[in-house]
Design a protein around this motif. Structure first.
Motif, mmCIF file in Angstrom:
data_model
loop_
_atom_site.group_PDB
_atom_site.id
_atom_site.type_symbol
_atom_site.label_atom_id
_atom_site.label_comp_id
_atom_site.label_asym_id
_atom_site.label_seq_id
_atom_site.Cartn_x
_atom_site.Cartn_y
_atom_site.Cartn_z
ATOM 1 N N GLN A 49 0.828 -1.208 0.000
ATOM 2 C CA GLN A 49 0.000 0.000 0.000
ATOM 3 C C GLN A 49 0.862 1.258 0.000
ATOM 4 O OE1 GLN A 49 -3.293 0.354 -0.300
ATOM 5 N NE2 GLN A 49 -3.504 -1.836 -0.585
ATOM 6 N N ALA A 50 2.073 1.162 0.537
ATOM 7 C CA ALA A 50 2.966 2.322 0.588
ATOM 8 C C ALA A 50 3.458 2.703 -0.799
ATOM 9 C CB ALA A 50 4.142 2.043 1.508
ATOM 10 N N SER A 51 3.281 1.836 -1.793
ATOM 11 C CA SER A 51 3.748 2.148 -3.143
ATOM 12 C C SER A 51 2.727 2.969 -3.928
ATOM 13 C CB SER A 51 4.081 0.869 -3.899
ATOM 14 O OG SER A 51 2.902 0.110 -4.121
ATOM 15 N N ALA A 52 1.655 3.381 -3.276
ATOM 16 C CA ALA A 52 0.672 4.242 -3.947
ATOM 17 C C ALA A 52 1.366 5.532 -4.376
ATOM 18 C CB ALA A 52 -0.483 4.548 -3.017
ATOM 19 N N SER A 53 0.985 6.033 -5.543
ATOM 20 C CA SER A 53 1.661 7.233 -6.050
ATOM 21 C C SER A 53 0.697 8.135 -6.812
ATOM 22 C CB SER A 53 2.827 6.825 -6.949
ATOM 23 O OG SER A 53 2.336 6.123 -8.075
ATOM 24 N N TYR A 54 1.158 9.349 -7.014
ATOM 25 C CA TYR A 54 0.424 10.369 -7.752
ATOM 26 C C TYR A 54 1.194 10.647 -9.034
ATOM 27 C CZ TYR A 54 -0.375 15.267 -9.049
ATOM 28 O OH TYR A 54 -0.591 16.427 -9.747
ATOM 29 N N LYS A 55 0.503 10.638 -10.169
ATOM 30 C CA LYS A 55 1.138 10.934 -11.445
ATOM 31 C C LYS A 55 0.267 11.933 -12.195
ATOM 32 C CE LYS A 55 3.610 8.607 -15.082
ATOM 33 N NZ LYS A 55 3.909 7.301 -15.662
ATOM 34 N N PRO A 56 0.718 13.175 -12.301
ATOM 35 C CA PRO A 56 -0.100 14.213 -12.937
ATOM 36 C C PRO A 56 -0.517 13.841 -14.359
ATOM 37 C CG PRO A 56 1.890 15.152 -11.954
ATOM 38 C CD PRO A 56 2.025 13.671 -11.889
ATOM 39 N N LEU A 57 -1.695 14.274 -14.736
ATOM 40 C CA LEU A 57 -2.235 13.995 -16.063
ATOM 41 C C LEU A 57 -1.308 14.524 -17.153
ATOM 42 C CD1 LEU A 57 -4.557 12.949 -17.848
ATOM 43 C CD2 LEU A 57 -5.600 15.191 -17.613
ATOM 44 N N LEU A 58 -0.803 15.728 -16.985
ATOM 45 C CA LEU A 58 0.081 16.314 -17.988
ATOM 46 C C LEU A 58 1.328 15.454 -18.169
ATOM 47 C CD1 LEU A 58 0.690 18.605 -19.937
ATOM 48 C CD2 LEU A 58 1.640 19.900 -18.020
ATOM 49 N N LYS A 59 1.873 14.922 -17.085
ATOM 50 C CA LYS A 59 3.049 14.052 -17.169
ATOM 51 C C LYS A 59 2.707 12.764 -17.907
ATOM 52 C CE LYS A 59 6.736 12.052 -14.422
ATOM 53 N NZ LYS A 59 7.366 11.982 -13.116
ATOM 54 N N GLN A 60 1.541 12.200 -17.648
ATOM 55 C CA GLN A 60 1.124 10.982 -18.341
ATOM 56 C C GLN A 60 1.026 11.207 -19.847
ATOM 57 O OE1 GLN A 60 -2.362 8.958 -16.723
ATOM 58 N NE2 GLN A 60 -2.000 9.957 -14.750
ATOM 59 N N VAL A 61 0.445 12.333 -20.243
ATOM 60 C CA VAL A 61 0.259 12.639 -21.668
ATOM 61 C C VAL A 61 1.609 12.827 -22.349
ATOM 62 C CG1 VAL A 61 -0.653 14.334 -23.300
ATOM 63 C CG2 VAL A 61 -2.057 13.580 -21.374
ATOM 64 N N VAL A 62 2.499 13.600 -21.718
ATOM 65 C CA VAL A 62 3.813 13.854 -22.328
ATOM 66 C C VAL A 62 4.620 12.564 -22.419
ATOM 67 C CG1 VAL A 62 5.999 15.090 -22.050
ATOM 68 C CG2 VAL A 62 3.847 16.282 -21.657
#
Length: 166
Positions: A49-62
């Protein structure tokens, strides 16, 4: 709805928090139809569960645009614009013709409706420089966001028609 903390009541605070969560649910609902870019949260696995992360939409698209081992992008669509593109589209009905990928071009233009912050622009420039060297990137936006203006726009009563001074 409060001009000072002296006028803050439990009901006003509850209404404000309800409004915040309503706004966040509305934002999440906008991307529900997307297949690839529908979430900015990676919950991790049941064992980590500690490996949960946030990845911004703009970063995903680029990252998708600059991915050299990419399949056809799922949520990014190529729009035919010239006679050559129209002919390719017509021939694709009879034979397999690959659609152009946004990463195939030496110039990447990103326009962010609603605003972009300086750290987001830097993140885009750094990602493109490391993943697709030699590609020129231009980041445009309807407004340059500050931390204060981003929160104001996010929780404005009418997000579709925000104040012009923000």
């Amino acid at each position: 709805g409060c001009d000072s903390s002296l006028n803050l009541t439990s009901q006003k605070a509850t209404d404000a928090v309800d409004g915040i969560f309503r706004s966040l649910r509305d934002i999440a609902r906008v991307r529900m139809h997307m297949k690839q870019f529908n979430s900015i949260h990676n919950p991790g696995s049941n064992t980590h569960q500690a490996s949960a992360s946030y990845k911004p939409l703009l970063k995903q698209v680029v990252e998708e645009v600059c991915n050299p081992d990419r399949p056809d992008p799922v949520d990014i669509e190529h729009m035919s614009s010239g006679l050559t593109d129209l002919l390719k589209t017509g021939f694709s009905m009879f034979m397999k013709v690959n659609r152009p990928h946004p990463g195939d071009h030496p110039l990447l233009i990103i326009f962010m409706v609603g605003g972009v912050s300086v750290p987001e622009v830097k993140m885009v420039k750094d990602l493109v420089a490391t993943r697709k060297p030699g590609t020129q990137v231009i980041v445009l936006s309807s407004v340059l966001l500050t931390p204060h203006s981003a929160v104001e726009l996010l929780f404005a009563p009418d997000r579709l028609q925000p104040d012009a001074h923000i």
